[in-house]
Motif scaffolding. Structure first.
Motif, PDB file in Angstrom:
ATOM      1  N   TYR A   1       0.853  -1.196   0.000  1.00 28.67           N
ATOM      2  CA  TYR A   1       0.000   0.000   0.000  1.00 28.67           C
ATOM      3  C   TYR A   1       0.886   1.242   0.000  1.00 28.67           C
ATOM      4  O   TYR A   1       1.936   1.270   0.642  1.00 28.67           O
ATOM      5  CB  TYR A   1      -0.905   0.000   1.232  1.00 28.67           C
ATOM      6  CG  TYR A   1      -2.076  -0.957   1.097  1.00 28.67           C
ATOM      7  CD1 TYR A   1      -3.177  -0.633   0.307  1.00 28.67           C
ATOM      8  CD2 TYR A   1      -2.076  -2.181   1.755  1.00 28.67           C
ATOM      9  CE1 TYR A   1      -4.255  -1.505   0.174  1.00 28.67           C
ATOM     10  CE2 TYR A   1      -3.156  -3.058   1.636  1.00 28.67           C
ATOM     11  CZ  TYR A   1      -4.246  -2.707   0.845  1.00 28.67           C
ATOM     12  OH  TYR A   1      -5.302  -3.564   0.713  1.00 28.67           O
TER      13      TYR A   1
ATOM     14  N   ALA B   1       1.157  -5.885   2.269  1.00 31.40           N
ATOM     15  CA  ALA B   1      -0.027  -6.674   2.653  1.00 31.40           C
ATOM     16  C   ALA B   1       0.099  -8.110   2.151  1.00 31.40           C
ATOM     17  O   ALA B   1      -0.316  -9.046   2.818  1.00 31.40           O
ATOM     18  CB  ALA B   1      -1.286  -6.031   2.094  1.00 31.40           C
TER      19      ALA B   1
ATOM     20  N   PRO C   1      -5.452 -15.052  10.386  1.00 31.50           N
ATOM     21  CA  PRO C   1      -5.757 -14.072  11.427  1.00 31.50           C
ATOM     22  C   PRO C   1      -5.899 -12.664  10.847  1.00 31.50           C
ATOM     23  O   PRO C   1      -5.541 -12.418   9.691  1.00 31.50           O
ATOM     24  CB  PRO C   1      -4.539 -14.155  12.344  1.00 31.50           C
ATOM     25  CG  PRO C   1      -3.439 -14.675  11.488  1.00 31.50           C
ATOM     26  CD  PRO C   1      -4.064 -15.536  10.449  1.00 31.50           C
ATOM     27  N   SER C   2      -6.389 -11.768  11.653  1.00 26.60           N
ATOM     28  CA  SER C   2      -6.575 -10.385  11.242  1.00 26.60           C
ATOM     29  C   SER C   2      -5.258  -9.800  10.720  1.00 26.60           C
ATOM     30  O   SER C   2      -4.209  -9.991  11.330  1.00 26.60           O
ATOM     31  CB  SER C   2      -7.073  -9.598  12.456  1.00 26.60           C
ATOM     32  OG  SER C   2      -7.297  -8.289  12.084  1.00 26.60           O
ATOM     33  N   GLY C   3      -5.319  -9.137   9.576  1.00 33.19           N
ATOM     34  CA  GLY C   3      -4.140  -8.466   9.042  1.00 33.19           C
ATOM     35  C   GLY C   3      -3.280  -9.345   8.136  1.00 33.19           C
ATOM     36  O   GLY C   3      -2.254  -8.887   7.631  1.00 33.19           O
ATOM     37  N   CYS C   4      -3.687 -10.606   7.880  1.00 27.75           N
ATOM     38  CA  CYS C   4      -2.828 -11.498   7.080  1.00 27.75           C
ATOM     39  C   CYS C   4      -2.942 -11.214   5.580  1.00 27.75           C
ATOM     40  O   CYS C   4      -2.165 -11.732   4.792  1.00 27.75           O
ATOM     41  CB  CYS C   4      -3.144 -12.956   7.370  1.00 27.75           C
ATOM     42  SG  CYS C   4      -4.728 -13.482   6.717  1.00 27.75           S
ATOM     43  N   GLY C   5      -3.937 -10.423   5.174  1.00 31.12           N
ATOM     44  CA  GLY C   5      -4.030 -10.034   3.767  1.00 31.12           C
ATOM     45  C   GLY C   5      -5.217 -10.633   3.011  1.00 31.12           C
ATOM     46  O   GLY C   5      -5.321 -10.465   1.795  1.00 31.12           O
ATOM     47  N   LYS C   6      -6.134 -11.276   3.715  1.00 31.74           N
ATOM     48  CA  LYS C   6      -7.271 -11.936   3.061  1.00 31.74           C
ATOM     49  C   LYS C   6      -8.117 -10.950   2.268  1.00 31.74           C
ATOM     50  O   LYS C   6      -8.414 -11.167   1.090  1.00 31.74           O
ATOM     51  CB  LYS C   6      -8.200 -12.604   4.101  1.00 31.74           C
ATOM     52  CG  LYS C   6      -7.517 -13.469   5.116  1.00 31.74           C
ATOM     53  CD  LYS C   6      -8.499 -14.045   6.123  1.00 31.74           C
ATOM     54  CE  LYS C   6      -9.138 -13.065   7.073  1.00 31.74           C
ATOM     55  NZ  LYS C   6      -8.271 -12.507   8.105  1.00 31.74           N
ATOM     56  N   THR C   7      -8.503  -9.846   2.931  1.00 30.20           N
ATOM     57  CA  THR C   7      -9.389  -8.881   2.269  1.00 30.20           C
ATOM     58  C   THR C   7      -8.683  -8.212   1.103  1.00 30.20           C
ATOM     59  O   THR C   7      -9.287  -7.956   0.055  1.00 30.20           O
ATOM     60  CB  THR C   7      -9.883  -7.832   3.289  1.00 30.20           C
ATOM     61  OG1 THR C   7     -10.549  -8.543   4.331  1.00 30.20           O
ATOM     62  CG2 THR C   7     -10.828  -6.835   2.678  1.00 30.20           C
ATOM     63  N   THR C   8      -7.394  -7.962   1.267  1.00 30.23           N
ATOM     64  CA  THR C   8      -6.630  -7.338   0.183  1.00 30.23           C
ATOM     65  C   THR C   8      -6.697  -8.217  -1.069  1.00 30.23           C
ATOM     66  O   THR C   8      -6.933  -7.725  -2.178  1.00 30.23           O
ATOM     67  CB  THR C   8      -5.166  -7.136   0.630  1.00 30.23           C
ATOM     68  OG1 THR C   8      -5.160  -6.260   1.755  1.00 30.23           O
ATOM     69  CG2 THR C   8      -4.309  -6.559  -0.478  1.00 30.23           C
TER      70      THR C   8
ATOM     71  N   PRO D   1       3.355  -0.303   3.693  1.00 32.81           N
ATOM     72  CA  PRO D   1       3.078  -1.596   4.334  1.00 32.81           C
ATOM     73  C   PRO D   1       2.844  -2.704   3.302  1.00 32.81           C
ATOM     74  O   PRO D   1       2.110  -2.510   2.336  1.00 32.81           O
ATOM     75  CB  PRO D   1       1.809  -1.341   5.160  1.00 32.81           C
ATOM     76  CG  PRO D   1       1.233  -0.077   4.638  1.00 32.81           C
ATOM     77  CD  PRO D   1       2.317   0.697   3.939  1.00 32.81           C
TER      78      PRO D   1
ATOM     79  N   GLU E   1     -16.193 -12.394   5.044  1.00 37.06           N
ATOM     80  CA  GLU E   1     -16.700 -12.645   6.401  1.00 37.06           C
ATOM     81  C   GLU E   1     -18.208 -12.423   6.470  1.00 37.06           C
ATOM     82  O   GLU E   1     -18.700 -11.682   7.327  1.00 37.06           O
ATOM     83  CB  GLU E   1     -15.998 -11.734   7.410  1.00 37.06           C
ATOM     84  CG  GLU E   1     -14.487 -11.775   7.289  1.00 37.06           C
ATOM     85  CD  GLU E   1     -13.793 -12.172   8.575  1.00 37.06           C
ATOM     86  OE1 GLU E   1     -14.456 -12.647   9.504  1.00 37.06           O
ATOM     87  OE2 GLU E   1     -12.557 -12.027   8.613  1.00 37.06           O
TER      88      GLU E   1
HETATM   89  P1  ATP Z   1      -9.064  -8.586   8.774  1.00 30.02           P
HETATM   90  O1  ATP Z   1      -9.451 -10.004   9.031  1.00 30.02           O
HETATM   91  O2  ATP Z   1      -8.774  -7.821  10.043  1.00 30.02           O
HETATM   92  O3  ATP Z   1      -9.979  -7.870   7.850  1.00 30.02           O
HETATM   93  P2  ATP Z   1      -7.198  -9.171   6.614  1.00 30.02           P
HETATM   94  O4  ATP Z   1      -6.531 -10.476   6.726  1.00 30.02           O
HETATM   95  O5  ATP Z   1      -8.369  -9.084   5.708  1.00 30.02           O
HETATM   96  O6  ATP Z   1      -7.602  -8.632   8.057  1.00 30.02           O
HETATM   97  P3  ATP Z   1      -6.136  -6.941   5.145  1.00 30.02           P
HETATM   98  O7  ATP Z   1      -7.298  -6.047   5.438  1.00 30.02           O
HETATM   99  O8  ATP Z   1      -6.010  -7.484   3.767  1.00 30.02           O
HETATM  100  O9  ATP Z   1      -6.076  -8.144   6.180  1.00 30.02           O
HETATM  101  O10 ATP Z   1      -4.794  -6.159   5.517  1.00 30.02           O
HETATM  102  C1  ATP Z   1      -3.493  -6.687   5.296  1.00 30.02           C
HETATM  103  C2  ATP Z   1      -2.453  -5.668   5.755  1.00 30.02           C
HETATM  104  O11 ATP Z   1      -2.509  -4.524   4.909  1.00 30.02           O
HETATM  105  C3  ATP Z   1      -2.674  -5.151   7.166  1.00 30.02           C
HETATM  106  O12 ATP Z   1      -1.424  -5.003   7.789  1.00 30.02           O
HETATM  107  C4  ATP Z   1      -3.360  -3.823   6.966  1.00 30.02           C
HETATM  108  O13 ATP Z   1      -3.046  -2.945   8.031  1.00 30.02           O
HETATM  109  C5  ATP Z   1      -2.762  -3.342   5.650  1.00 30.02           C
HETATM  110  N1  ATP Z   1      -3.724  -2.506   4.896  1.00 30.02           N
HETATM  111  C6  ATP Z   1      -4.945  -2.875   4.465  1.00 30.02           C
HETATM  112  N2  ATP Z   1      -5.538  -1.873   3.778  1.00 30.02           N
HETATM  113  C7  ATP Z   1      -4.657  -0.855   3.763  1.00 30.02           C
HETATM  114  C8  ATP Z   1      -4.670   0.466   3.198  1.00 30.02           C
HETATM  115  N3  ATP Z   1      -5.697   0.902   2.487  1.00 30.02           N
HETATM  116  N4  ATP Z   1      -3.564   1.220   3.393  1.00 30.02           N
HETATM  117  C9  ATP Z   1      -2.504   0.774   4.094  1.00 30.02           C
HETATM  118  N5  ATP Z   1      -2.428  -0.458   4.633  1.00 30.02           N
HETATM  119  C10 ATP Z   1      -3.478  -1.255   4.483  1.00 30.02           C
END
Ligand code: ATP
Length: 372
Positions: A21, A30, A49-56, A28, A175
């Motif tokens: 990003y 992702a 887990p939260s923050g592992c990059g799934k949503t990205t 950061p 989710e």
């Molecule tokens: P969750 O289960 O909490 O939704 P996740 O596994 O879906 O988490 P992501 O939302 O893909 O994780 O985020 C992956 C990493 O990228 C995290 O460290 C998050 O802080 C970072 N991140 C996500 N979106 C952005 C953004 N728009 N700008 C900067 N960093 C981001």
């Protein structure tokens, strides 16, 4: 489509995808270097887990984010240049995002009137599609209601129907069950699975809930810190975790340090500090003398009040009543503590007293060798 064809057709291919990003040099990270193949007609789950990059990853497939490096193919086509509304993909979000002033039928029709995925539908076709979708989620009799006249589970079904209405090839689910209470979540799992099977649409499901992933998925990708740790069927992920992260994240496990004592025809035997020759386990990569960590699930260990010849001696330290199961903490002579889970069945279970000595048996093939 026959089963073999479904296996061979790839719905989504993620090729060496990295996502940073902001500034590509200092922002950061992702996702680090993701390679994934998701098959047509598959219920595929991204678990981590939260923050592992799934949503990205999901947002990149949908077209709301772009890879910093690498490419994503949809049915063999590189979709980098395709805006979200031209991709044969739709998303169901955790929060239903229904229009509160419209009836359910109007909510569904609205999405179809805006030419989703380039489709131009007549009024009659839209009405037919709305009927078809309401029937699919068993909500026909609620067509005239507004969203605030529905329960959370019913709203989620409408959100699902709305996302399926344009007949996407791939449905992304971020989710979608997490706002529901436990009973409803379990009921909706069944329904999701049934709808996926009925429609034959590829579902890519994001969750951090391992039970949800195990019960719903054809295959699961476990992610941690922007990297894929393992991809496999639920039983592969649970029974043969590749590394410590996967073993620990999926369910409960015991980690045991051991030394490989014998290797023969793809099977290995181990010695541990308090025992010798754990029954043979399948493992391709072990060498005699190698120190390894084993993962043994608590339900694959068995306790008995007699210390039979093939059993290790242990002491019962604690017992926790879990309803369906009893969970014991036991210790071996060298101080190693293990968790053992037994079904709470009147027939098979004599409860063992805390402080007593008991026999402990490892089920054959119960230990998996972790690679790191
Ligand atoms: P969750 O289960 O909490 O939704 P996740 O596994 O879906 O988490 P992501 O939302 O893909 O994780 O985020 C992956 C990493 O990228 C995290 O460290 C998050 O802080 C970072 N991140 C996500 N979106 C952005 C953004 N728009 N700008 C900067 N960093 C981001």
């Amino acid at each position: 489509m026959n089963a073999l064809h479904a296996l061979q057709t790839l719905a989504v291919s993620v090729r060496s995808v990295r996502k940073v990003y902001g500034d590509p040099h200092s922002g950061p990270v992702a996702l680090k270097n993701i390679d994934l193949d998701i098959r047509d007609n598959e219920f595929f789950t991204l678990l981590g887990p939260s923050g592992c990059g799934k949503t990205t990853l999901l947002r990149m497939i949908a077209g709301f984010e772009f890879p910093t490096q690498g490419e994503i193919l949809l049915y063999g086509e590189n979709i980098a240049e395709r805006p979200p509304f031209e991709r044969p993909v739709n998303t169901v979000f955790q929060h239903y995002a229904l229009f509160p002033h419209m009836t359910l039928a109007e909510n569904l029709a609205f999405g179809l009137e805006s030419r989703p995925m380039g489709q131009v539908l007549s009024k009659a076709q839209i009405a037919e599609r709305v009927r078809e979708m309401l029937a699919l989620v068993q909500m026909e009799r609620f067509a005239g209601r507004k969203p605030n006249q529905l329960s959370g589970g019913q709203q989620q079904r409408i959100a699902l129907a709305r996302a399926l209405a344009p007949h996407p090839k791939v449905l992304l689910l971020d989710e979608p069950l997490s706002a529901l209470d436990l009973k409803l979540r379990q009921a909706m799992r069944e329904e999701l699975k049934t709808i996926q099977a009925k429609t034959g649409i590829t579902f890519i499901f994001v969750t951090h809930d391992q039970e949800e992933a195990l019960t719903l998925s054809d295959r699961i990708a476990v992610l941690s810190e922007g990297e894929v740790q393992q991809v496999g069927r639920p039983e592969e992920i649970y029974e043969q975790p590749r590394n410590r992260f996967v073993a620990d994240f999926i369910g409960e496990t015991n980690f045991i340090q051991a030394t490989v004592s014998r290797v023969e025809a793809g099977l290995v035997w181990f010695n541990g500090p308090a025992w010798h020759a754990l029954p043979a386990q399948p493992c391709k990569e072990a060498q005699v003398g190698q120190q390894v960590t084993l993962s043994v699930r608590p339900e694959r260990l068995h306790l008995c009040s007699d210390i039979a010849a093939d059993a290790l001696s242990c002491r019962i330290e604690t017992m926790t009543y879990l309803g369906t199961d009893l969970q014991y903490q036991v210790s071996l002579s060298d101080g190693t503590r293990l968790t053992v889970r037994t079904p709470n069945s009147v027939e098979h279970n004599q409860r063992l007293a805390v402080g007593s000595n008991a026999g402990l048996v490892f089920e054959r093939g119960s230990a998996s060798v972790l690679l790191d």
